[in-house]
Write a protein that holds these residues in place. Structure first.
Motif, PDB file in Angstrom:
ATOM      1  N   VAL A   5       0.844  -1.194   0.000  1.00 30.10           N
ATOM      2  CA  VAL A   5       0.000   0.000   0.000  1.00 30.10           C
ATOM      3  C   VAL A   5       0.881   1.247   0.000  1.00 30.10           C
ATOM      4  O   VAL A   5       1.688   1.443   0.916  1.00 30.10           O
ATOM      5  CB  VAL A   5      -0.951   0.029   1.223  1.00 30.10           C
ATOM      6  CG1 VAL A   5      -1.858   1.257   1.156  1.00 30.10           C
ATOM      7  CG2 VAL A   5      -1.787  -1.250   1.292  1.00 30.10           C
ATOM      8  N   LEU A  21      -2.214  -0.998   9.421  1.00 34.50           N
ATOM      9  CA  LEU A  21      -1.853  -2.019   8.443  1.00 34.50           C
ATOM     10  C   LEU A  21      -0.657  -2.832   8.934  1.00 34.50           C
ATOM     11  O   LEU A  21      -0.609  -4.067   8.767  1.00 34.50           O
ATOM     12  CB  LEU A  21      -1.534  -1.370   7.098  1.00 34.50           C
ATOM     13  CG  LEU A  21      -2.725  -0.794   6.327  1.00 34.50           C
ATOM     14  CD1 LEU A  21      -2.240  -0.057   5.076  1.00 34.50           C
ATOM     15  CD2 LEU A  21      -3.731  -1.878   5.952  1.00 34.50           C
ATOM     16  N   HIS A  22       0.316  -2.163   9.529  1.00 32.08           N
ATOM     17  CA  HIS A  22       1.471  -2.867  10.092  1.00 32.08           C
ATOM     18  C   HIS A  22       1.021  -3.908  11.119  1.00 32.08           C
ATOM     19  O   HIS A  22       1.537  -5.049  11.125  1.00 32.08           O
ATOM     20  CB  HIS A  22       2.419  -1.857  10.736  1.00 32.08           C
ATOM     21  CG  HIS A  22       3.451  -2.477  11.628  1.00 32.08           C
ATOM     22  ND1 HIS A  22       4.531  -3.182  11.155  1.00 32.08           N
ATOM     23  CD2 HIS A  22       3.552  -2.502  12.998  1.00 32.08           C
ATOM     24  CE1 HIS A  22       5.265  -3.615  12.177  1.00 32.08           C
ATOM     25  NE2 HIS A  22       4.687  -3.208  13.292  1.00 32.08           N
ATOM     26  N   ARG A  24      -1.611  -5.518  11.121  1.00 31.25           N
ATOM     27  CA  ARG A  24      -2.283  -6.619  10.424  1.00 31.25           C
ATOM     28  C   ARG A  24      -1.352  -7.321   9.421  1.00 31.25           C
ATOM     29  O   ARG A  24      -1.797  -8.158   8.637  1.00 31.25           O
ATOM     30  CB  ARG A  24      -3.517  -6.086   9.689  1.00 31.25           C
ATOM     31  CG  ARG A  24      -4.558  -5.437  10.582  1.00 31.25           C
ATOM     32  CD  ARG A  24      -5.246  -6.419  11.518  1.00 31.25           C
ATOM     33  NE  ARG A  24      -6.107  -7.329  10.788  1.00 31.25           N
ATOM     34  CZ  ARG A  24      -7.395  -7.093  10.524  1.00 31.25           C
ATOM     35  NH1 ARG A  24      -7.960  -5.958  10.947  1.00 31.25           N
ATOM     36  NH2 ARG A  24      -8.109  -7.989   9.877  1.00 31.25           N
ATOM     37  N   VAL A  26       0.437  -5.938   6.902  1.00 32.53           N
ATOM     38  CA  VAL A  26       0.403  -5.374   5.556  1.00 32.53           C
ATOM     39  C   VAL A  26       1.472  -4.277   5.458  1.00 32.53           C
ATOM     40  O   VAL A  26       1.503  -3.366   6.297  1.00 32.53           O
ATOM     41  CB  VAL A  26      -0.986  -4.802   5.219  1.00 32.53           C
ATOM     42  CG1 VAL A  26      -0.994  -4.187   3.826  1.00 32.53           C
ATOM     43  CG2 VAL A  26      -2.052  -5.888   5.333  1.00 32.53           C
ATOM     44  N   SER A  28       3.594  -0.975   3.912  1.00 31.50           N
ATOM     45  CA  SER A  28       3.241   0.313   3.304  1.00 31.50           C
ATOM     46  C   SER A  28       4.447   1.231   3.320  1.00 31.50           C
ATOM     47  O   SER A  28       5.398   1.033   4.085  1.00 31.50           O
ATOM     48  CB  SER A  28       2.073   0.976   4.055  1.00 31.50           C
ATOM     49  OG  SER A  28       2.457   1.343   5.370  1.00 31.50           O
ATOM     50  N   THR A 306      -8.537  -0.057   6.593  1.00 33.92           N
ATOM     51  CA  THR A 306      -7.633  -1.078   7.140  1.00 33.92           C
ATOM     52  C   THR A 306      -8.282  -2.453   7.096  1.00 33.92           C
ATOM     53  O   THR A 306      -7.666  -3.434   6.657  1.00 33.92           O
ATOM     54  CB  THR A 306      -7.256  -0.735   8.593  1.00 33.92           C
ATOM     55  OG1 THR A 306      -6.542   0.496   8.620  1.00 33.92           O
ATOM     56  CG2 THR A 306      -6.385  -1.830   9.204  1.00 33.92           C
ATOM     57  N   LEU A 309      -8.529  -3.726   3.425  1.00 32.65           N
ATOM     58  CA  LEU A 309      -7.256  -4.157   2.860  1.00 32.65           C
ATOM     59  C   LEU A 309      -6.756  -5.431   3.539  1.00 32.65           C
ATOM     60  O   LEU A 309      -6.247  -6.350   2.866  1.00 32.65           O
ATOM     61  CB  LEU A 309      -6.218  -3.045   3.004  1.00 32.65           C
ATOM     62  CG  LEU A 309      -6.440  -1.820   2.111  1.00 32.65           C
ATOM     63  CD1 LEU A 309      -5.553  -0.659   2.563  1.00 32.65           C
ATOM     64  CD2 LEU A 309      -6.157  -2.157   0.645  1.00 32.65           C
ATOM     65  N   ALA A 310      -6.890  -5.509   4.856  1.00 31.28           N
ATOM     66  CA  ALA A 310      -6.451  -6.705   5.576  1.00 31.28           C
ATOM     67  C   ALA A 310      -7.237  -7.930   5.109  1.00 31.28           C
ATOM     68  O   ALA A 310      -6.670  -9.016   4.932  1.00 31.28           O
ATOM     69  CB  ALA A 310      -6.608  -6.499   7.074  1.00 31.28           C
TER      70      ALA A 310
END
Length: 389
Positions: A5, A21-22, A24, A26, A28, A306, A309-310
């Motif tokens: 992302v 995101l981190h 989860r 993911v 970026s 979030t 995307l997760a």
């Protein structure tokens, strides 16, 4: 470079999205036009809804907020020579607001991202997004290229993200108000333990605070007001005239350390997504600050994005991503209405409009005498739960 992302903007929306995101799993990269010093010093809103505080606590970035933030269980509506407290603890038990500057949230999120080695680039130049309608979007900045699966436009109203959406895709709704806010930050202890929203025939005034030693004030002024027309003496005289309207209240004055004029407007862009580009926060919508919703709406957007995307990276499904805009906009329009309602309830629109002033007074009397009306104000002000729009 490649990441999952690409996030444009290191304000609260972009930084919180990167952090969530981190958590989860993911990856970026965050790109920011300004310097770190600039974004950490930029004074913005300071009222956090209950859900925003809960989100920051759950994300593990609220230690300083819980230690230094000022938790409030009510606000005062001041008009007609009297003050009327809206008691959150009675009307919406267990929910409150916390006064904690937006720049402090930004500092906490930057520190958290750097602590785990997250990639954040300050002072990047010539940022542009490409192929946003395809499955392979990318960002260029300076002499570099960042390939991504998805793009998050968190770069504010004047950023490049929304403008990258092809012409004719977005429907834009906006309203400009015929006044602005003159805001000051003063090195003086607050004269009240809670925020005061004052309706006066001279114009609206707000008494707020940033800490036990720093106060924040706002005055309704003309839309084209110039700062040089407001020396310290005039600012304090006008604040006193609009706030010292109840017996026994005296406004403490002190050194003014910052001042600025904020235009008052409402704006929404629909949809908040196009292809692999998703808008969040001020890039998609802005509200007049009367309802204290700007930062809090950004947090709500980021929570939705979030999760979407997760879910995609967990099982490949796109239903939450496809419904991102619709989900966010239901809450955005509720906040738009509340902000408009608070603005029209408390500001002077036309000094010669006696009919309008009587309508405002009638509505204020209703809000301060009806438990149902006060509850509507309270539950919107502290923020609706995230399982509701």
């Amino acid at each position: 470079m490649r990441t999952q992302v690409g996030i444009i903007g290191a304000g609260p929306a972009g930084l919180l999205l990167a952090h969530l995101l981190h958590l989860r799993g993911v990856s970026s990269v965050v790109l920011e036009l300004r310097s770190r010093e600039y974004v950490e010093r930029r004074v913005r809103a300071g009222v956090l809804e209950q859900g925003t505080v809960d989100t920051l606590v759950e994300a593990g970035v609220a230690d300083r907020l819980l230690r230094e933030g000022l938790r409030h269980h009510g606000i005062e509506l001041r008009y007609g020579g009297a003050g009327h407290r809206v008691a959150f603890e009675d009307l919406v038990p267990g929910r409150a607001i916390t006064v904690y500057g937006q720049q402090e949230v930004v500092k906490d999120l930057i520190a958290a991202r750097l602590s785990y080695g997250g990639d954040i680039r300050f002072e990047v130049e010539d940022v542009a997004v490409h192929d946003i309608g395809t499955a392979s979007p990318y960002i260029t900045f300076g002499d570099e290229r960042l390939d991504c699966d998805f793009l998050a436009g968190c770069d504010g109203f004047h950023g490049i993200s929304r403008r990258a959406i092809p012409e004719g895709v977005l429907t834009e709704y906006e309203r400009d108000y015929p006044f602005a806010w003159l805001g000051i930050l003063a090195r003086v202890k607050p004269s009240s333990e809670e925020l005061i929203y004052a309706r006066d025939d001279r114009g609206f005034a707000l008494h707020s605070m940033r800490s036990p030693e720093i106060s924040r004030f706002y005055l309704q002024v003309g839309p084209d007001e110039r700062l040089e027309e407001w020396p310290d003496e005039r600012v304090w005289a006008e604040l006193k005239a609009r706030l010292e309207t109840v017996p026994g209240f005296t406004l403490a004055t002190g050194e003014i350390i910052e001042r600025g004029v904020t235009p008052m407007r409402s704006y929404v862009a629909e949809p908040m997504q196009y292809g692999r580009l998703y808008l969040a926060g001020d890039a998609a919508h802005i509200v007049p600050p009367t309802g204290a919703k700007g930062l809090n709406l950004a947090v709500a957007d980021v929570r939705v994005l979030t999760e979407a995307l997760a879910r995609f990276y967990e099982d490949g499904t796109t239903d939450l991503l496809d419904g991102y805009s619709e989900t966010c906009l239901s809450r955005v329009w509720r906040a738009q209405h509340f902000s408009w309602w608070m603005t029209t309830l408390l500001h002077t629109f036309d000094s010669d409009d006696a009919y309008g002033r009587r309508l405002q007074r009638s509505h204020l009397d209703y809000v301060t005498s009806s438990r149902a009306a006060a509850t509507t104000l309270a539950e919107n002000y502290v923020g609706l739960p995230f399982d509701r729009p």
